[in-house]
Design an enzyme around this catalytic site. Structure first.
Site, PDB file in Angstrom:
ATOM      1  N   ASN A 228     -80.888  71.055 -27.600  1.00  0.00           N
ATOM      2  CA  ASN A 228     -81.317  70.427 -28.934  1.00  0.00           C
ATOM      3  C   ASN A 228     -81.638  69.109 -28.643  1.00  0.00           C
ATOM      4  O   ASN A 228     -80.471  68.276 -28.284  1.00  0.00           O
ATOM      5  CB  ASN A 228     -80.535  70.671 -30.103  1.00  0.00           C
TER       6      ASN A 228
ATOM      7  N   HIS B 252     -81.668  64.179 -30.970  1.00  0.00           N
ATOM      8  CA  HIS B 252     -81.063  62.941 -31.256  1.00  0.00           C
ATOM      9  C   HIS B 252     -81.803  61.807 -30.140  1.00  0.00           C
ATOM     10  O   HIS B 252     -81.399  60.748 -30.090  1.00  0.00           O
ATOM     11  CB  HIS B 252     -79.528  63.002 -31.161  1.00  0.00           C
TER      12      HIS B 252
ATOM     13  N   HIS C 231     -85.678  70.428 -34.252  1.00  0.00           N
ATOM     14  CA  HIS C 231     -85.530  70.839 -35.880  1.00  0.00           C
ATOM     15  C   HIS C 231     -86.460  69.565 -36.164  1.00  0.00           C
ATOM     16  O   HIS C 231     -86.531  68.322 -36.329  1.00  0.00           O
ATOM     17  CB  HIS C 231     -84.041  70.174 -36.266  1.00  0.00           C
TER      18      HIS C 231
ATOM     19  N   ARG D  21     -87.578  68.164 -39.336  1.00  0.00           N
ATOM     20  CA  ARG D  21     -86.926  68.135 -40.784  1.00  0.00           C
ATOM     21  C   ARG D  21     -88.097  67.637 -41.795  1.00  0.00           C
ATOM     22  O   ARG D  21     -89.029  67.157 -41.252  1.00  0.00           O
ATOM     23  CB  ARG D  21     -85.786  67.072 -40.934  1.00  0.00           C
TER      24      ARG D  21
ATOM     25  N   ARG E 226     -86.908  62.656 -39.550  1.00  0.00           N
ATOM     26  CA  ARG E 226     -85.804  61.882 -38.882  1.00  0.00           C
ATOM     27  C   ARG E 226     -85.619  62.223 -37.471  1.00  0.00           C
ATOM     28  O   ARG E 226     -85.023  61.339 -36.828  1.00  0.00           O
ATOM     29  CB  ARG E 226     -84.676  61.689 -39.791  1.00  0.00           C
TER      30      ARG E 226
ATOM     31  N   GLU F  84     -86.640  74.620 -35.156  1.00  0.00           N
ATOM     32  CA  GLU F  84     -85.659  74.894 -36.315  1.00  0.00           C
ATOM     33  C   GLU F  84     -86.474  74.399 -37.612  1.00  0.00           C
ATOM     34  O   GLU F  84     -87.109  73.157 -37.526  1.00  0.00           O
ATOM     35  CB  GLU F  84     -84.535  73.974 -36.327  1.00  0.00           C
TER      36      GLU F  84
ATOM     37  N   THR G 100     -77.338  69.710 -40.647  1.00  0.00           N
ATOM     38  CA  THR G 100     -77.014  70.889 -41.264  1.00  0.00           C
ATOM     39  C   THR G 100     -75.873  71.131 -41.674  1.00  0.00           C
ATOM     40  O   THR G 100     -75.050  71.394 -40.915  1.00  0.00           O
ATOM     41  CB  THR G 100     -78.036  71.860 -40.515  1.00  0.00           C
TER      42      THR G 100
ATOM     43  N   GLU H 261     -78.290  83.226 -35.808  1.00  0.00           N
ATOM     44  CA  GLU H 261     -77.398  82.177 -35.122  1.00  0.00           C
ATOM     45  C   GLU H 261     -76.200  81.719 -35.887  1.00  0.00           C
ATOM     46  O   GLU H 261     -76.584  81.367 -37.101  1.00  0.00           O
ATOM     47  CB  GLU H 261     -78.280  80.763 -34.962  1.00  0.00           C
TER      48      GLU H 261
ATOM     49  N   HIS I  25     -73.835  74.562 -33.376  1.00  0.00           N
ATOM     50  CA  HIS I  25     -73.415  73.486 -34.304  1.00  0.00           C
ATOM     51  C   HIS I  25     -71.949  72.880 -33.870  1.00  0.00           C
ATOM     52  O   HIS I  25     -71.033  73.677 -34.017  1.00  0.00           O
ATOM     53  CB  HIS I  25     -73.425  73.741 -35.550  1.00  0.00           C
TER      54      HIS I  25
HETATM   55  N1  PXP Z   1     -78.171  74.920 -34.071  1.00  0.00           N
HETATM   56  C1  PXP Z   1     -78.740  74.739 -35.474  1.00  0.00           C
HETATM   57  C2  PXP Z   1     -79.486  75.763 -36.279  1.00  0.00           C
HETATM   58  C3  PXP Z   1     -78.885  73.457 -35.800  1.00  0.00           C
HETATM   59  O1  PXP Z   1     -79.239  73.067 -37.089  1.00  0.00           O
HETATM   60  C4  PXP Z   1     -78.376  72.462 -34.878  1.00  0.00           C
HETATM   61  C5  PXP Z   1     -78.132  71.153 -35.369  1.00  0.00           C
HETATM   62  O2  PXP Z   1     -79.532  70.494 -35.498  1.00  0.00           O
HETATM   63  C6  PXP Z   1     -77.735  72.971 -33.660  1.00  0.00           C
HETATM   64  C7  PXP Z   1     -77.573  74.203 -33.487  1.00  0.00           C
HETATM   65  C8  PXP Z   1     -76.790  71.859 -32.792  1.00  0.00           C
HETATM   66  O3  PXP Z   1     -75.811  71.248 -33.468  1.00  0.00           O
HETATM   67  P1  PXP Z   1     -75.258  70.049 -32.552  1.00  0.00           P
HETATM   68  O4  PXP Z   1     -76.255  69.094 -32.507  1.00  0.00           O
HETATM   69  O5  PXP Z   1     -74.075  69.894 -33.518  1.00  0.00           O
HETATM   70  O6  PXP Z   1     -74.847  70.661 -31.398  1.00  0.00           O
END
Ligand code: PXP
Length: 242
Positions: free
Chosen positions: A10, A13, A46, A48, A52, A73, A104, A154, A193
């Site tokens: 992901n 960030h 994602h 949003r 952001r 996402e 999330t 997921e 997550h």
């Molecule tokens: N899976 C989903 C559905 C999420 O919303 C997120 C966070 O955006 C992640 C995985 C990844 O989580 P993390 O950034 O804590 O590794």
């Protein structure tokens, strides 16, 4: 031997840091290509409501640059559905979204929102976008995924990641049971997550789990893997100039 476990990285960030200055650096596409070079099987991002993390134009740029699957996402809103149908990413993971949350928080209440989700899942399915529902490890939510015809769930590992000791072990069992139940119902379980070097192994060992999506820790950890090199290069260029 279990089936191979895919890694979705992901890159949200990377976009968050870029957005802090509003320019182009660091480029989420460059980060996505580096993730693929390092072994990621797919890229997750994602979009949003408040933009952001990634922005609309990032989706087109990621789609054009990547030859691995993009997992978008998204909240189950008309705006996000239109965007997904326009770009046709490989997969769309439906997440709950509250404007004020930092990330999330908790899974999607698929069971409580069947009527809202049904047309969204159906339209994504019709467009050959692989739908995933980001849910808690709970039999009721898996039953809802079956009813909605989602090919993937997921499983939310956020609580597991934050708990310790016996409570963490109980949450791990819940996730493993949910993964087995999903697979038994023909749904491919993914998980994600809050996963880190310290907590990933027990989740990665659940045999039915086919994919992990990991973001925040990897981007944060990259500071420690890469900060020294970037400072040394700046020092070198400054010294060369004198
Ligand atoms: N899976 C989903 C559905 C999420 O919303 C997120 C966070 O955006 C992640 C995985 C990844 O989580 P993390 O950034 O804590 O590794």
């Amino acid at each position: 031997m279990s089936a191979p476990l895919r890694l979705g990285v992901n890159i949200d960030h990377v976009a968050t840091i870029r957005n802090a200055r509003g320019g182009e650096h660091p480029d989420p596409v460059k980060a996505a290509l580096l993730a693929v070079k390092a072994g990621a099987h797919g890229i997750t991002a994602h979009l949003r409501e408040d933009r952001r993390h990634i922005r609309d134009e990032d989706i087109a740029m990621l789609m054009a640059a990547l030859d691995v699957p993009l997992n978008l996402e998204m909240a189950a809103t008309q705006e996000m559905l239109d965007i997904a149908l326009r770009h046709k990413p490989h997969a769309a993971c439906i997440v709950p979204e509250k404007r004020e949350e930092r990330t999330t928080e908790g899974g999607l209440d698929a069971a409580g929102q069947i009527d809202v989700l049904r047309p969204v899942v159906a339209k994504l399915n019709d467009a050959d976008i692989r739908v995933s529902l980001f849910i808690e490890a709970d039999a009721t939510q898996i039953a809802a995924a079956v009813e909605l015809g989602a090919p993937v769930v997921e499983l939310h590992t956020g609580a597991y990641a934050h708990l310790e000791g016996a409570a963490r072990a109980a949450e791990l069992r819940r996730i493993a049971d949910a993964a087995a139940l999903a697979a038994k119902n023909g749904i491919e379980p993914h998980a994600g997550h809050g996963l880190t070097f310290d907590n990933v192994a027990p989740i990665a060992a659940i045999p039915q789990v086919a994919e992990l999506n990991i973001g925040h820790f990897l981007i944060g950890e990259a500071i420690f893997g890469g900060l020294e090199a970037s400072i040394r290069e700046m020092r070198r260029q400054m010294d060369l100039a004198r």
